[in-house]
Write a protein that holds these residues in place. Structure first.
Motif, mmCIF file in Angstrom:
data_model
loop_
_atom_site.group_PDB
_atom_site.id
_atom_site.type_symbol
_atom_site.label_atom_id
_atom_site.label_comp_id
_atom_site.label_asym_id
_atom_site.label_seq_id
_atom_site.Cartn_x
_atom_site.Cartn_y
_atom_site.Cartn_z
ATOM 1 N N GLY A 31 -2.230 -5.827 -12.501
ATOM 2 C CA GLY A 31 -2.500 -4.393 -12.537
ATOM 3 C C GLY A 31 -3.059 -3.799 -11.261
ATOM 4 O O GLY A 31 -3.453 -2.632 -11.231
ATOM 5 N N PHE A 32 -3.089 -4.584 -10.192
ATOM 6 C CA PHE A 32 -3.583 -4.080 -8.910
ATOM 7 C C PHE A 32 -2.431 -3.532 -8.078
ATOM 8 O O PHE A 32 -1.265 -3.874 -8.302
ATOM 9 C CB PHE A 32 -4.262 -5.203 -8.113
ATOM 10 N N VAL A 33 -2.765 -2.716 -7.094
ATOM 11 C CA VAL A 33 -1.806 -2.281 -6.090
ATOM 12 C C VAL A 33 -1.963 -3.245 -4.919
ATOM 13 O O VAL A 33 -3.075 -3.465 -4.437
ATOM 14 C CB VAL A 33 -2.085 -0.838 -5.625
ATOM 15 N N ALA A 34 -0.873 -3.845 -4.471
ATOM 16 C CA ALA A 34 -0.920 -4.784 -3.348
ATOM 17 C C ALA A 34 -0.422 -4.101 -2.084
ATOM 18 O O ALA A 34 0.629 -3.468 -2.077
ATOM 19 C CB ALA A 34 -0.079 -6.010 -3.650
ATOM 20 N N ILE A 35 -1.203 -4.225 -1.031
ATOM 21 C CA ILE A 35 -0.830 -3.730 0.297
ATOM 22 C C ILE A 35 -0.616 -4.967 1.156
ATOM 23 O O ILE A 35 -1.515 -5.803 1.271
ATOM 24 C CB ILE A 35 -1.939 -2.837 0.884
ATOM 25 N N GLU A 36 0.554 -5.091 1.756
ATOM 26 C CA GLU A 36 0.916 -6.314 2.470
ATOM 27 C C GLU A 36 0.798 -6.153 3.975
ATOM 28 O O GLU A 36 1.235 -5.153 4.532
ATOM 29 C CB GLU A 36 2.339 -6.714 2.097
ATOM 30 N N ALA A 37 0.180 -7.165 4.613
ATOM 31 C CA ALA A 37 0.065 -7.203 6.072
ATOM 32 C C ALA A 37 0.361 -8.626 6.535
ATOM 33 O O ALA A 37 -0.042 -9.588 5.885
ATOM 34 C CB ALA A 37 -1.329 -6.786 6.509
ATOM 35 N N ASN A 38 1.061 -8.741 7.654
ATOM 36 C CA ASN A 38 1.458 -10.053 8.162
ATOM 37 C C ASN A 38 0.702 -10.497 9.405
ATOM 38 O O ASN A 38 1.028 -11.511 9.998
ATOM 39 C CB ASN A 38 2.963 -10.074 8.448
ATOM 40 N N SER A 39 -0.317 -9.720 9.791
ATOM 41 C CA SER A 39 -1.115 -10.097 10.962
ATOM 42 C C SER A 39 -2.459 -9.383 10.897
ATOM 43 O O SER A 39 -2.633 -8.404 10.161
ATOM 44 C CB SER A 39 -0.398 -9.689 12.257
ATOM 45 N N GLY A 40 -3.383 -9.880 11.701
ATOM 46 C CA GLY A 40 -4.685 -9.223 11.792
ATOM 47 C C GLY A 40 -4.567 -7.806 12.321
ATOM 48 O O GLY A 40 -5.208 -6.890 11.814
#
Length: 150
Positions: A31-40
């Motif tokens: 039930g969470f919203v996921a925000i995706e990042a591939n680097s710092g």
């Protein structure tokens, strides 16, 4: 949707795209919203473009490792209070000690399982909510103390 009813937004930061996809999938199922990042660097950019409630951060990444990302987040007043859960295959005491010194809220060792992930994220969200409630209560108390007496 108002702030109280919005689904918590959890940022997943890992240089391994498969890991990001799996963790984001687990979070969405909970039930969470996921925000995706591939680097710092991408994390530091996206955290200012979204209302991030918790950050799941890989320790070992090229160019900018998890510790460097934590330092940058803690040095920025806009992101200093966001809970960070460090996710790492390197689950040793030195890494944990350094993470705690820098302000990491919790640690998860890879592989990460969905229920464990969800419970750790919820625990961090509860800590934030408790701190907000305590701060609001202190503000109300201060307002009462500063009210003119008749």
């Amino acid at each position: 949707m108002d702030e109280a009813n919005r689904a918590p937004q959890i940022m997943v930061v890992d240089d391994d795209q498969d890991t990001v996809v799996i963790l984001a999938h687990h979070l969405r199922r909970e039930g969470f919203v996921a925000i995706e990042a591939n680097s710092g660097a991408q994390c530091l950019k996206l955290v200012h473009e979204n209302e991030v409630d918790v950050i799941l951060l890989d320790l070992m990444m090229p160019e900018m490792d998890g510790f460097e990302v934590v330092k940058a987040l803690r040095d920025d007043p806009m992101t200093a209070e966001i809970p960070i859960i460090m996710i790492t295959a390197r689950d040793d005491l030195d890494a944990r000690a350094e993470g705690m010194r820098l302000g990491v809220s919790d640690f998860l060792a890879k592989p990460v399982f969905r229920r464990q992930l969800a419970s750790r994220v919820r625990a961090q969200l509860e800590v934030v909510e408790t701190a907000r409630n305590a701060s609001a209560a202190m503000d109300r108390l201060e307002a009462v103390r500063n009210r003119p007496q008749h």
